[in-house]
Write an enzyme that holds these catalytic residues in place. Structure first.
Site, PDB file in Angstrom:
ATOM      1  N   GLU A   1      -9.356   2.006   5.709  1.00 52.80           N
ATOM      2  CA  GLU A   1      -9.877   1.679   4.385  1.00 52.80           C
ATOM      3  C   GLU A   1      -9.761   0.175   4.141  1.00 52.80           C
ATOM      4  O   GLU A   1     -10.718  -0.484   3.744  1.00 52.80           O
ATOM      5  CB  GLU A   1      -9.077   2.446   3.328  1.00 52.80           C
ATOM      6  CG  GLU A   1      -9.482   2.129   1.900  1.00 52.80           C
ATOM      7  CD  GLU A   1      -8.495   2.682   0.898  1.00 52.80           C
ATOM      8  OE1 GLU A   1      -8.859   2.752  -0.290  1.00 52.80           O
ATOM      9  OE2 GLU A   1      -7.356   3.027   1.276  1.00 52.80           O
ATOM     10  N   HIS A   2      -8.554  -0.376   4.358  1.00 46.14           N
ATOM     11  CA  HIS A   2      -8.316  -1.816   4.254  1.00 46.14           C
ATOM     12  C   HIS A   2      -7.869  -2.315   5.626  1.00 46.14           C
ATOM     13  O   HIS A   2      -6.926  -1.765   6.197  1.00 46.14           O
ATOM     14  CB  HIS A   2      -7.200  -2.140   3.259  1.00 46.14           C
ATOM     15  CG  HIS A   2      -7.374  -1.521   1.916  1.00 46.14           C
ATOM     16  ND1 HIS A   2      -6.827  -0.297   1.571  1.00 46.14           N
ATOM     17  CD2 HIS A   2      -8.025  -1.954   0.808  1.00 46.14           C
ATOM     18  CE1 HIS A   2      -7.126  -0.009   0.322  1.00 46.14           C
ATOM     19  NE2 HIS A   2      -7.867  -0.999  -0.173  1.00 46.14           N
TER      20      HIS A   2
ATOM     21  N   HIS B   1     -53.389  19.550   7.041  1.00 40.76           N
ATOM     22  CA  HIS B   1     -53.033  18.165   6.748  1.00 40.76           C
ATOM     23  C   HIS B   1     -54.232  17.251   7.015  1.00 40.76           C
ATOM     24  O   HIS B   1     -54.565  16.380   6.213  1.00 40.76           O
ATOM     25  CB  HIS B   1     -51.851  17.707   7.617  1.00 40.76           C
ATOM     26  CG  HIS B   1     -50.523  18.197   7.151  1.00 40.76           C
ATOM     27  ND1 HIS B   1     -50.231  19.529   7.014  1.00 40.76           N
ATOM     28  CD2 HIS B   1     -49.392  17.525   6.800  1.00 40.76           C
ATOM     29  CE1 HIS B   1     -48.978  19.663   6.610  1.00 40.76           C
ATOM     30  NE2 HIS B   1     -48.447  18.459   6.455  1.00 40.76           N
TER      31      HIS B   1
ATOM     32  N   GLN C   1       0.817  -1.210   0.000  1.00 41.12           N
ATOM     33  CA  GLN C   1       0.000   0.000   0.000  1.00 41.12           C
ATOM     34  C   GLN C   1       0.847   1.255   0.000  1.00 41.12           C
ATOM     35  O   GLN C   1       0.480   2.271  -0.596  1.00 41.12           O
ATOM     36  CB  GLN C   1      -0.930   0.003   1.217  1.00 41.12           C
ATOM     37  CG  GLN C   1      -2.004  -1.078   1.171  1.00 41.12           C
ATOM     38  CD  GLN C   1      -2.821  -1.028  -0.102  1.00 41.12           C
ATOM     39  OE1 GLN C   1      -3.528  -0.073  -0.356  1.00 41.12           O
ATOM     40  NE2 GLN C   1      -2.706  -2.072  -0.916  1.00 41.12           N
TER      41      GLN C   1
ATOM     42  N   HIS D   1       1.767   3.118  -3.336  1.00 42.16           N
ATOM     43  CA  HIS D   1       0.798   3.935  -4.079  1.00 42.16           C
ATOM     44  C   HIS D   1       1.170   5.407  -4.071  1.00 42.16           C
ATOM     45  O   HIS D   1       1.005   6.104  -5.070  1.00 42.16           O
ATOM     46  CB  HIS D   1      -0.600   3.795  -3.464  1.00 42.16           C
ATOM     47  CG  HIS D   1      -1.327   2.555  -3.883  1.00 42.16           C
ATOM     48  ND1 HIS D   1      -1.589   2.244  -5.184  1.00 42.16           N
ATOM     49  CD2 HIS D   1      -1.860   1.544  -3.142  1.00 42.16           C
ATOM     50  CE1 HIS D   1      -2.249   1.100  -5.253  1.00 42.16           C
ATOM     51  NE2 HIS D   1      -2.418   0.661  -4.026  1.00 42.16           N
TER      52      HIS D   1
ATOM     53  N   ASP E   1      -7.687  -5.695  -4.569  1.00 44.93           N
ATOM     54  CA  ASP E   1      -7.405  -4.660  -5.569  1.00 44.93           C
ATOM     55  C   ASP E   1      -7.828  -5.084  -6.965  1.00 44.93           C
ATOM     56  O   ASP E   1      -8.197  -4.245  -7.787  1.00 44.93           O
ATOM     57  CB  ASP E   1      -5.899  -4.354  -5.600  1.00 44.93           C
ATOM     58  CG  ASP E   1      -5.433  -3.608  -4.369  1.00 44.93           C
ATOM     59  OD1 ASP E   1      -6.285  -3.182  -3.574  1.00 44.93           O
ATOM     60  OD2 ASP E   1      -4.211  -3.457  -4.206  1.00 44.93           O
TER      61      ASP E   1
END
Length: 615
Positions: free
Chosen positions: A332-333, A425, A263, A266, A366
């Site tokens: 996230e992961h 109403h 990771q 990236h 992924d």
């Protein structure tokens, strides 16, 4: 290279204190908002001129055209190597199977006789999909965006990816090849904040705005999506990618280190966090990171990410504590490399995606796991979900009540209206009540009141012809008919079977034809005969339950209805209620309403700073 955060000796840590101590990206979405706002404003105000300025500034190239021509896309697919094409086709097949199963079925709930609510899921008409670029190419992000939109049934898909100087101003050919495999034809060479502005506002002569924007990107893309949320829908704020690994003393240190590096490559802003109760494992992983990061292809990028404030090794007292810290971090992961990973997974409530066991690494998700890799980052997994078909669907509830079903709940509705000091109403319901009384000759489909003047009655066979009327004793037999002088006396009644020959009666215009009787109201203005169009063009639904006292015949309801018999609004007698006054309630018994109611992607970004926010 990677720092250590020791939470073992800190007693009774609060959630807020743990959040403050955990590693986080130093440049948050809040800071990037100030840079993204003027870029969005420029696109909204100056359109294509602003797009060109931003492409030159951040991407270093203005594409030959904003929309990528079909020959360029087709050439990219033709040049794609067979192993890469096979991998993409495998990913498409698996991701499609998973996302097809996500489509909600909807359904119709019958709450009572004639009272239904139908749950419908309706796709948005047009979706804008973003595939990041810059430090890497992401055809996988094309698949992860396009497939769920297609499975949701979206009609129009527009995809944007940054222009690359090395590719003649077009997006990366692998991105274009993935579009070709998926049948996406509307592709734009626009990147970063500019792409979000293009989809949110539309640019004359370039592209129309979209209803939804999805896809990962760097922190500036996440900031731009936050700014346009409300003008369009968004999936989540998928900023710089992150991984958290919960591991115990039995975990393989080489596996853990390799996954953290996967990771970190990236983006220099990517977050990599290990949470463990084992100091020995922490030391082994630290040594493996030093060795592996030096040998990896993107060594400089990896070392920047691992050494940044967004990465670290967190020591805790137990696996249970590690899971609790992971829930607070909301990665996230999230990988679980512990003795009983399935049990640990059951205790996780905040994560974008959970990878269970040592042989379910994040790179599996992924590409070909079938799950989606567009996931919430920066702690937003506490409340946000990964990308799926529901990002492209609207949930719509369709309500349909018959007159009798409305009658049954008229009093509760009025009671609520009185409590909230909204009497109109209740009046909107009560004005319909006389027509909805059980036993009224009310048209079951439209609620129209049948006319009693001898004209055709919708849904009443033989009405208007002098034939028998359901619920009227002796009608059609020559017996007395209510409101018809002389009926039942043996005199000939025009159009009444059995009462004579139906011949013309002297002085009675139209007698013998089933027309209006002397002294009876004119048929003018009454509902039109069967076979005419219903109000608003609606047709009576076949198979509807007949109204009490009338037969279902299948005729069309009338286009005109005489409402003169209805009381004026507010003039009907008060409806008895239990515990709810008909006058406005005193203070404290009602509900009252109060008064109504940043300098671009940056030079270091180089287009998109890696596949931020994706896997």
């Amino acid at each position: 290279m990677i720092r250590t955060i020791d939470l073992r000796d800190v007693a009774a840590l609060t959630v807020e204190r743990v959040e403050a101590l955990l590693p986080r990206a130093q440049l948050g979405v809040e800071a990037a908002v100030a840079a993204a706002q003027p870029l969005l404003d420029a696109i909204a105000e100056r359109g294509a001129e602003a797009l060109a300025e931003q492409a030159e500034r951040f991407d270093g190239v203005v594409p030959p055209s904003w929309r990528v021509p079909a020959p360029v896309v087709n050439e990219a697919l033709a040049r794609l190597a067979r192993p890469a094409r096979d991998a993409m086709e495998l990913a498409i097949e698996r991701v499609r199977r998973v996302h097809a199963a996500q489509v909600p079925p909807g359904g119709r709930i019958e709450l009572a006789a004639g009272a239904t609510v139908t749950q419908r899921w309706i796709p948005v008409r047009r979706a804008g999909l973003y595939a990041p670029g810059g430090l890497a190419a992401y055809p996988s992000s094309v698949i992860m965006n396009v497939v769920p939109a297609q499975e949701a049934g979206v009609r129009e898909l527009a995809l944007a990816s940054p222009p690359l100087a090395a590719q003649g101003g077009w997006p990366h050919p692998a991105v274009l090849a993935a579009c070709a495999l998926l049948g996406v034809e509307e592709i734009y060479a626009v990147g970063g904040v500019s792409a979000i502005g293009l989809f949110a506002y539309g640019v004359p002569g370039v592209a129309r705005r979209t209803d939804v924007i999805t896809g990962p990107g760097n922190v500036y893309v996440a900031a731009a999506k936050r700014l346009v949320m409300g003008r369009v829908g968004i999936d989540s704020e998928a900023g710089p990618t992150e991984i958290a690994i919960v591991a115990d003393g039995g975990a393989n240190a080489e596996f853990v280190a390799a996954d953290l590096i996967s990771q970190a490559e990236h983006d220099p802003l990517a977050g990599a966090v290990l949470i463990t109760d084992s100091p020995d494992l922490a030391a082994q992983v630290g040594a493996a990171l030093e060795r592996r990061s030096a040998a990896t292809f993107h060594a400089e990028r990896v070392r920047a990410a691992l050494g940044g404030g967004q990465s670290g090794i967190v020591l805790v007292n137990s696996v249970a504590d590690a899971i609790e810290v992971a829930n607070i971090y909301a990665a996230e992961h999230l990988e679980l490399q512990v003795a009983d990973p399935a049990a640990a997974a059951g205790a996780v409530h905040s994560a974008g995606a959970i990878f269970v066991g040592p042989y379910s690494p994040v790179p599996l998700g992924d590409y070909v796991a079938g799950s989606n890799h567009v996931l919430p980052t920066g702690g937003t997994a506490r409340f946000a979900s990964g990308l799926g078909v529901t990002a492209f669907l609207k949930s719509v509830q369709q309500v349909e009540y018959s007159p009798a079903a409305l009658h049954d709940v008229a009093d509760p509705i009025t009671a609520f209206a009185n409590v909230e000091n909204l009497p109109a109403h209740g009046e909107a319901v009560q004005v319909r009540r006389p027509a909805a009384e059980p036993g009224s000759l009310l048209d079951a489909a439209t609620g129209a009141r049948p006319d009693a003047s001898g004209g055709a009655l919708p849904g009443v066979p033989g009405s208007g012809s002098g034939g028998a009327l359901p619920g009227v004793p002796g009608s059609g037999s020559g017996a007395a008919l209510p409101g018809v002088p002389g009926s039942g006396s043996g005199a000939v009644l025009p159009g009444v079977p059995g009462s004579g020959s139906g011949a013309v009666l002297p002085g009675v215009p139209g007698s013998g034809s089933g027309a209006a009787l002397p002294g009876a109201p004119s048929a003018a203005g009454v509902p039109k005969p069967a076979g005419r169009e219903a109000p608003n063009g609606a047709k009576r639904a076949a198979g509807k339950a007949p109204q009490a006292g009338a037969k279902q015949s299948g005729e069309e309801p009338a286009t005109q209805t005489d409402h003169s018999w209805l009381p004026p609004i507010g003039a009907q007698p008060p409806v008895p209620q239990t515990g709810v006054p008909t006058e406005p309630a005193p203070l404290g018994t009602q509900c009252f309403e109060g008064p109504a109611g940043p300098a671009g992607r940056g030079a270091a970004e180089a287009g998109d700073a890696g596949r931020t926010g994706a896997p």
